[in-house]
Design a protein around this motif. Structure first.
Motif, mmCIF file in Angstrom:
data_model
loop_
_atom_site.group_PDB
_atom_site.id
_atom_site.type_symbol
_atom_site.label_atom_id
_atom_site.label_comp_id
_atom_site.label_asym_id
_atom_site.label_seq_id
_atom_site.Cartn_x
_atom_site.Cartn_y
_atom_site.Cartn_z
ATOM 1 N N GLY A 58 -79.879 -65.232 23.302
ATOM 2 C CA GLY A 58 -78.502 -65.112 22.838
ATOM 3 C C GLY A 58 -78.049 -66.370 22.120
ATOM 4 O O GLY A 58 -78.778 -67.341 22.006
ATOM 5 N N GLY A 59 -76.826 -66.341 21.646
ATOM 6 C CA GLY A 59 -76.297 -67.467 20.885
ATOM 7 C C GLY A 59 -76.597 -67.302 19.412
ATOM 8 O O GLY A 59 -76.967 -66.217 18.950
ATOM 9 N N ASN A 60 -76.420 -68.387 18.666
ATOM 10 C CA ASN A 60 -76.776 -68.336 17.258
ATOM 11 C C ASN A 60 -77.347 -69.671 16.805
ATOM 12 O O ASN A 60 -77.169 -70.701 17.460
ATOM 13 C CB ASN A 60 -75.599 -67.890 16.380
ATOM 14 C CG ASN A 60 -74.437 -68.842 16.405
ATOM 15 O OD1 ASN A 60 -74.613 -70.046 16.300
ATOM 16 N ND2 ASN A 60 -73.235 -68.299 16.535
ATOM 17 N N ILE A 61 -78.042 -69.634 15.702
ATOM 18 C CA ILE A 61 -78.750 -70.813 15.200
ATOM 19 C C ILE A 61 -77.777 -71.929 14.862
ATOM 20 O O ILE A 61 -78.037 -73.098 15.151
ATOM 21 C CB ILE A 61 -79.611 -70.434 13.976
ATOM 22 C CG1 ILE A 61 -80.726 -69.481 14.403
ATOM 23 C CG2 ILE A 61 -80.200 -71.667 13.306
ATOM 24 C CD1 ILE A 61 -81.544 -68.918 13.262
ATOM 25 N N ARG A 62 -76.649 -71.587 14.305
ATOM 26 C CA ARG A 62 -75.689 -72.612 13.887
ATOM 27 C C ARG A 62 -75.215 -73.445 15.073
ATOM 28 O O ARG A 62 -75.126 -74.663 14.998
ATOM 29 C CB ARG A 62 -74.504 -71.978 13.186
ATOM 30 C CG ARG A 62 -73.521 -73.025 12.736
ATOM 31 C CD ARG A 62 -72.382 -72.437 11.984
ATOM 32 N NE ARG A 62 -71.458 -73.517 11.687
ATOM 33 C CZ ARG A 62 -70.182 -73.364 11.529
ATOM 34 N NH1 ARG A 62 -69.652 -72.181 11.606
ATOM 35 N NH2 ARG A 62 -69.415 -74.385 11.279
ATOM 36 N N GLU A 63 -74.897 -72.797 16.194
ATOM 37 C CA GLU A 63 -74.436 -73.525 17.378
ATOM 38 C C GLU A 63 -75.518 -74.477 17.893
ATOM 39 O O GLU A 63 -75.224 -75.610 18.269
ATOM 40 C CB GLU A 63 -74.033 -72.547 18.477
ATOM 41 C CG GLU A 63 -72.775 -71.782 18.171
ATOM 42 C CD GLU A 63 -72.480 -70.710 19.209
ATOM 43 O OE1 GLU A 63 -73.326 -70.475 20.103
ATOM 44 O OE2 GLU A 63 -71.404 -70.104 19.121
ATOM 45 N N ILE A 64 -76.752 -74.016 17.912
ATOM 46 C CA ILE A 64 -77.855 -74.854 18.395
ATOM 47 C C ILE A 64 -78.051 -76.057 17.481
ATOM 48 O O ILE A 64 -78.196 -77.192 17.949
ATOM 49 C CB ILE A 64 -79.157 -74.034 18.498
ATOM 50 C CG1 ILE A 64 -78.997 -72.966 19.583
ATOM 51 C CG2 ILE A 64 -80.354 -74.930 18.793
ATOM 52 C CD1 ILE A 64 -80.129 -71.964 19.632
ATOM 53 N N VAL A 65 -78.041 -75.835 16.182
ATOM 54 C CA VAL A 65 -78.245 -76.936 15.232
ATOM 55 C C VAL A 65 -77.067 -77.908 15.290
ATOM 56 O O VAL A 65 -77.262 -79.130 15.274
ATOM 57 C CB VAL A 65 -78.464 -76.391 13.798
ATOM 58 C CG1 VAL A 65 -78.473 -77.510 12.783
ATOM 59 C CG2 VAL A 65 -79.757 -75.594 13.733
ATOM 60 N N ASP A 66 -75.835 -77.398 15.387
ATOM 61 C CA ASP A 66 -74.668 -78.276 15.503
ATOM 62 C C ASP A 66 -74.775 -79.175 16.737
ATOM 63 O O ASP A 66 -74.529 -80.381 16.670
ATOM 64 C CB ASP A 66 -73.376 -77.464 15.584
ATOM 65 C CG ASP A 66 -72.929 -76.926 14.245
ATOM 66 O OD1 ASP A 66 -73.459 -77.365 13.202
ATOM 67 O OD2 ASP A 66 -72.030 -76.056 14.237
ATOM 68 N N LYS A 67 -75.167 -78.588 17.863
ATOM 69 C CA LYS A 67 -75.305 -79.357 19.099
ATOM 70 C C LYS A 67 -76.419 -80.394 18.974
ATOM 71 O O LYS A 67 -76.255 -81.546 19.388
ATOM 72 C CB LYS A 67 -75.576 -78.425 20.279
ATOM 73 C CG LYS A 67 -75.620 -79.136 21.597
ATOM 74 C CD LYS A 67 -75.797 -78.168 22.741
ATOM 75 C CE LYS A 67 -75.878 -78.928 24.054
ATOM 76 N NZ LYS A 67 -76.162 -78.057 25.181
ATOM 77 N N ALA A 68 -77.548 -80.001 18.403
ATOM 78 C CA ALA A 68 -78.681 -80.921 18.256
ATOM 79 C C ALA A 68 -78.322 -82.102 17.349
ATOM 80 O O ALA A 68 -78.643 -83.253 17.661
ATOM 81 C CB ALA A 68 -79.891 -80.177 17.706
ATOM 82 N N VAL A 69 -77.650 -81.827 16.246
ATOM 83 C CA VAL A 69 -77.264 -82.902 15.320
ATOM 84 C C VAL A 69 -76.244 -83.819 15.980
ATOM 85 O O VAL A 69 -76.320 -85.049 15.858
ATOM 86 C CB VAL A 69 -76.740 -82.317 13.990
ATOM 87 C CG1 VAL A 69 -76.134 -83.394 13.124
ATOM 88 C CG2 VAL A 69 -77.865 -81.610 13.257
ATOM 89 N N SER A 70 -75.284 -83.256 16.714
ATOM 90 C CA SER A 70 -74.290 -84.068 17.416
ATOM 91 C C SER A 70 -74.955 -84.995 18.427
ATOM 92 O O SER A 70 -74.620 -86.184 18.516
ATOM 93 C CB SER A 70 -73.273 -83.178 18.133
ATOM 94 O OG SER A 70 -72.541 -82.434 17.213
ATOM 95 N N GLU A 71 -75.903 -84.457 19.204
ATOM 96 C CA GLU A 71 -76.624 -85.270 20.177
ATOM 97 C C GLU A 71 -77.432 -86.372 19.488
ATOM 98 O O GLU A 71 -77.479 -87.509 19.964
ATOM 99 C CB GLU A 71 -77.533 -84.396 21.029
ATOM 100 C CG GLU A 71 -76.789 -83.519 22.003
ATOM 101 C CD GLU A 71 -77.705 -82.592 22.795
ATOM 102 O OE1 GLU A 71 -78.958 -82.719 22.677
ATOM 103 O OE2 GLU A 71 -77.168 -81.751 23.533
ATOM 104 N N TYR A 72 -78.050 -86.064 18.366
ATOM 105 C CA TYR A 72 -78.825 -87.058 17.625
ATOM 106 C C TYR A 72 -77.920 -88.182 17.124
ATOM 107 O O TYR A 72 -78.261 -89.359 17.223
ATOM 108 C CB TYR A 72 -79.550 -86.393 16.458
ATOM 109 C CG TYR A 72 -80.395 -87.341 15.648
ATOM 110 C CD1 TYR A 72 -81.691 -87.654 16.036
ATOM 111 C CD2 TYR A 72 -79.891 -87.932 14.494
ATOM 112 C CE1 TYR A 72 -82.466 -88.527 15.302
ATOM 113 C CE2 TYR A 72 -80.654 -88.819 13.757
ATOM 114 C CZ TYR A 72 -81.940 -89.110 14.157
ATOM 115 O OH TYR A 72 -82.699 -89.998 13.442
ATOM 116 N N ILE A 73 -76.761 -87.823 16.596
ATOM 117 C CA ILE A 73 -75.815 -88.814 16.085
ATOM 118 C C ILE A 73 -75.346 -89.726 17.222
ATOM 119 O O ILE A 73 -75.276 -90.951 17.065
ATOM 120 C CB ILE A 73 -74.628 -88.130 15.377
ATOM 121 C CG1 ILE A 73 -75.106 -87.524 14.053
ATOM 122 C CG2 ILE A 73 -73.475 -89.088 15.157
ATOM 123 C CD1 ILE A 73 -74.087 -86.652 13.362
#
Length: 79
Positions: A58-73
């Motif tokens: 479930g979920g969507n790709i955009r949410e996962i990528v947004d979270k991953a980029v935020s964590e990286y930053i």
């Protein structure tokens, strides 16, 4: 005959159905039209992996990528 055609065209104009594009869209949590989203290129193999993950969990790709980029930053103190 002209009166029949006139009636036909008047009837078609009056029967116009409302579409989602006729109304302004309210802001949704994941709406791309209202926020300041920018498209990015993602490697095909990464996209495939994320697509499979979201299909199973479930979920969507955009949410996962947004979270991953935020964590990286945050992790790398990028401002």
């Amino acid at each position: 005959m002209a009166t029949n055609l006139d009636n036909f065209f008047k009837q078609k104009v009056q029967e116009k159905k409302e579409t989602p594009f006729d109304k302004p869209v309210g802001k949704k949590a994941n709406s791309l039209t209202k926020d300041n989203a920018k498209p990015v290129k993602l490697r095909g193999d990464l996209h495939y992996t994320l697509k499979n993950y979201t299909a199973k969990n479930g979920g969507n790709i955009r949410e996962i990528v947004d979270k991953a980029v935020s964590e990286y930053i945050e992790k790398n103190n990028i401002n």
